[in-house]
Design an enzyme around this catalytic site. Structure first.
Site, mmCIF file in Angstrom:
data_model
loop_
_atom_site.group_PDB
_atom_site.id
_atom_site.type_symbol
_atom_site.label_atom_id
_atom_site.label_comp_id
_atom_site.label_asym_id
_atom_site.label_seq_id
_atom_site.Cartn_x
_atom_site.Cartn_y
_atom_site.Cartn_z
ATOM 1 N N ASP A 1 -5.265 -2.358 -18.180
ATOM 2 C CA ASP A 1 -5.042 -1.286 -19.164
ATOM 3 C C ASP A 1 -5.907 -0.073 -18.841
ATOM 4 O O ASP A 1 -5.455 1.076 -18.905
ATOM 5 C CB ASP A 1 -5.248 -1.792 -20.606
ATOM 6 C CG ASP A 1 -6.477 -2.670 -20.781
ATOM 7 O OD1 ASP A 1 -7.163 -2.959 -19.788
ATOM 8 O OD2 ASP A 1 -6.758 -3.067 -21.936
ATOM 9 N N TYR B 1 7.871 -13.267 -13.414
ATOM 10 C CA TYR B 1 9.225 -13.066 -12.917
ATOM 11 C C TYR B 1 9.865 -14.373 -12.449
ATOM 12 O O TYR B 1 11.071 -14.546 -12.527
ATOM 13 C CB TYR B 1 9.208 -12.100 -11.721
ATOM 14 C CG TYR B 1 9.133 -10.653 -12.103
ATOM 15 C CD1 TYR B 1 8.082 -10.169 -12.862
ATOM 16 C CD2 TYR B 1 10.112 -9.765 -11.693
ATOM 17 C CE1 TYR B 1 8.008 -8.832 -13.200
ATOM 18 C CE2 TYR B 1 10.050 -8.428 -12.025
ATOM 19 C CZ TYR B 1 8.995 -7.966 -12.773
ATOM 20 O OH TYR B 1 8.926 -6.644 -13.107
ATOM 21 N N LYS C 1 -6.501 -8.859 -15.650
ATOM 22 C CA LYS C 1 -6.599 -8.905 -17.124
ATOM 23 C C LYS C 1 -7.310 -10.211 -17.475
ATOM 24 O O LYS C 1 -6.804 -11.041 -18.250
ATOM 25 C CB LYS C 1 -5.177 -8.823 -17.723
ATOM 26 C CG LYS C 1 -5.110 -8.744 -19.232
ATOM 27 C CD LYS C 1 -5.501 -7.388 -19.790
ATOM 28 C CE LYS C 1 -5.530 -7.435 -21.311
ATOM 29 N NZ LYS C 1 -6.107 -6.220 -21.918
ATOM 30 N N ASP D 1 5.514 2.404 -11.371
ATOM 31 C CA ASP D 1 6.352 3.438 -11.993
ATOM 32 C C ASP D 1 5.468 4.537 -12.582
ATOM 33 O O ASP D 1 5.817 5.715 -12.551
ATOM 34 C CB ASP D 1 7.239 2.850 -13.100
ATOM 35 C CG ASP D 1 8.671 2.602 -12.611
ATOM 36 O OD1 ASP D 1 8.846 2.248 -11.430
ATOM 37 O OD2 ASP D 1 9.619 2.773 -13.417
HETATM 38 C C1 IPM Z 1 11.211 -2.829 -9.227
HETATM 39 C C2 IPM Z 1 12.235 -3.083 -10.302
HETATM 40 C C3 IPM Z 1 12.539 -4.565 -10.395
HETATM 41 C C4 IPM Z 1 11.248 -5.274 -10.762
HETATM 42 C C5 IPM Z 1 13.660 -4.956 -11.370
HETATM 43 C C6 IPM Z 1 14.907 -4.185 -11.127
HETATM 44 C C7 IPM Z 1 13.923 -6.430 -11.321
HETATM 45 O O1 IPM Z 1 11.840 -2.552 -11.530
HETATM 46 O O2 IPM Z 1 11.453 -3.186 -8.066
HETATM 47 O O3 IPM Z 1 10.162 -2.250 -9.551
HETATM 48 O O4 IPM Z 1 10.895 -5.322 -11.949
HETATM 49 O O5 IPM Z 1 10.586 -5.777 -9.852
HETATM 50 MN MN MN Z 2 10.071 -1.367 -11.419
#
Ligand code: IPM
Ligand code: MN
Ligand code: NAD
Length: 370
Positions: free
Chosen positions: A228, A146, A196, A256
């Site tokens: 994974d 990132y 990983k 997520d």
């Molecule tokens: C999260 C989001 C962010 C990330 C995006 C919106 C930049 O998906 O906070 O999980 O990837 O960190």
């Molecule tokens: Mn996210």
């Protein structure tokens, strides 16, 4: 009477709707405790780009600098709308990552919890999650892909190319590892390290440093799992996990997935802690598909308030009451539509009704003894 300034960044999409419910709870916390809260809204996200020409305007930066803690709603637009904003000014790169960098919020706590009585919300079979799920995912939030150097253009062969680097140094790894060990020490003393290292040299260093920090925590057992495989185990046997630690991108994806096994991303609050300041936000996005309909689940946002009360204001009991109040809404058979999937016979309620029911229950909780 102690006084705190809380910056409220409503964000985009469902952000303002779920923030409104969070504010009800913050105001209640204030009236129940011996403190004063100055709650100030700041423009942040795509809306801020359209209104101020900047997704993280100067006045919002100043507000965040002044604040004792920051409560942030989700930001972002759908794919088509996003195209209207220049790439580097889009709210993710133009506001959210700069916020994380500004306050160096390296430790992202994403609790993945589903009480035993609520397993009907999960798409997993009841026998797989009998007794409920209780995982603390700890994601490194200011390093890795990132924040590494990026370049793109045409290479010598005339082909379009892109290059992004995944950078970590031992200090960055050491500090998140320490947070993870401390968290594991306070829970079941088992730490799952997600990596990983069969491919990535960054994971080789990660594991090395984690091992060194681990020597300070001999009572914590470390279990190493490739990322994974961890994704599979989260579906097949999530109850084996207690505390999980991982680098930035792995944490984005697995958290997520964790929302998925709970039954909705709407059940995913989070805390992002830095050395001096913390901000709190749902783990999910701005849900453009349901924005403005009063159907979003505010649990993630109210849960983020509970984390703020505990971690930034030291109000552990109040935080406990807020969690219990949210639980009571489900126990009474109510849920927002995201949780009304197959197998759930909940009565569907709106965003506002959920917030009102939480507030009603919280208001009735015993006040702290003087
Ligand atoms: C999260 C989001 C962010 C990330 C995006 C919106 C930049 O998906 O906070 O999980 O990837 O960190
Ligand atoms: Mn996210
Ligand atoms: P999303 O998380 O917004 O939505 C994914 C699915 O989950 C949708 O079906 C949505 O309706 C549902 N959902 C999410 N939160 C919910 C809630 N509280 N209640 C009920 N349902 C909920 O992911 P996306 O659609 O991929 O992304 C939309 C935008 O959000 C993008 O611009 C993305 O970059 C941004 N985003 C921001 C953050 C953040 O601010 N931290 C996090 C993730 C994504």
């Amino acid at each position: 009477m102690p006084s705190y300034t809380i910056a409220l960044l409503d964000g985009d999409g469902i952000g303002p709707e779920i923030m409104a419910e969070a504010v009800k709870i913050l105001r209640l916390a204030e009236s129940r405790s011996d403190l004063q809260l100055e709650l100030t809204h700041g423009a942040f996200g795509a809306g801020a780009w359209f209104s101020h020409g900047d997704a993280f305007p100067r006045e919002t930066r100043d507000l965040c600098d002044r604040a004792d803690a920051i409560l942030k709603g989700p930001i972002g637009l759908d794919h088509e709308q996003t195209g209207k904003i220049p790439v580097d000014m889009r709210p993710e790169r133009g506001a959210l990552l700069p916020l994380r960098r500004r306050f160096d919020t390296f430790a992202n706590f994403r609790p993945v919890r589903l009480a035993g009585g609520l397993t009907h919300f999960s798409p997993l079979k009841p026998e797989v999650i009998a007794g409920g799920i209780d995982i603390m995912m700890i994601r490194e939030l200011v390093g890795g892909l990132y924040f590494g150097a990026k370049e793109s253009g045409r290479n010598a062969a005339g082909k379009r190319y892109v290059k992004e680097s995944l950078d970590y140094d031992e200090e960055q790894i050491g500090r998140i590892a320490r947070v993870a060990f401390e968290t594991a020490r306070g829970r079941k003393k088992i730490l799952h390290n997600i990596h990983k290292s069969n491919v990535l040299k960054s994971s080789v260093l990660w594991n090395e440093v984690l091992g060194e920090v681990g020597r300070e925590f001999p009572e914590v057992e470390v279990r190493h799992i490739l990322v994974d495989a961890a994704a599979t185990y989260l579906c097949l046997n999530p109850r084996q996990f207690d505390v999980m630690v991982m680098e930035n991108m792995f944490g984005d994806i697995l958290s997520d997935q964790a929302g998925g096994i709970l039954g909705s991303l709407g059940l995913m609050p989070s805390a992002c802690l830095g050395p001096e300041k913390a901000y709190y936000e749902p783990s999910h996005g701005s849900a453009p598909d349901i924005a403005g309909k009063n159907v979003a689940n505010p649990y993630s946002m109210i849960g983020s308030v509970a984390m703020l009360l505990e971690m930034s204001l030291g109000l552990k009991d109040e935080a406990g009451h807020v969690w219990k109040a949210m639980r009571s809404v489900f126990d009474r058979g109510y849920a927002t539509p995201d949780l009304a999937g197959p197998g759930s016979d909940s009565q569907t309620i709106s965003t506002r009704s959920f917030g009102d029911l939480v507030a009603e229950h919280y208001a009735a909780a015993p006040a702290a003894a003087d």
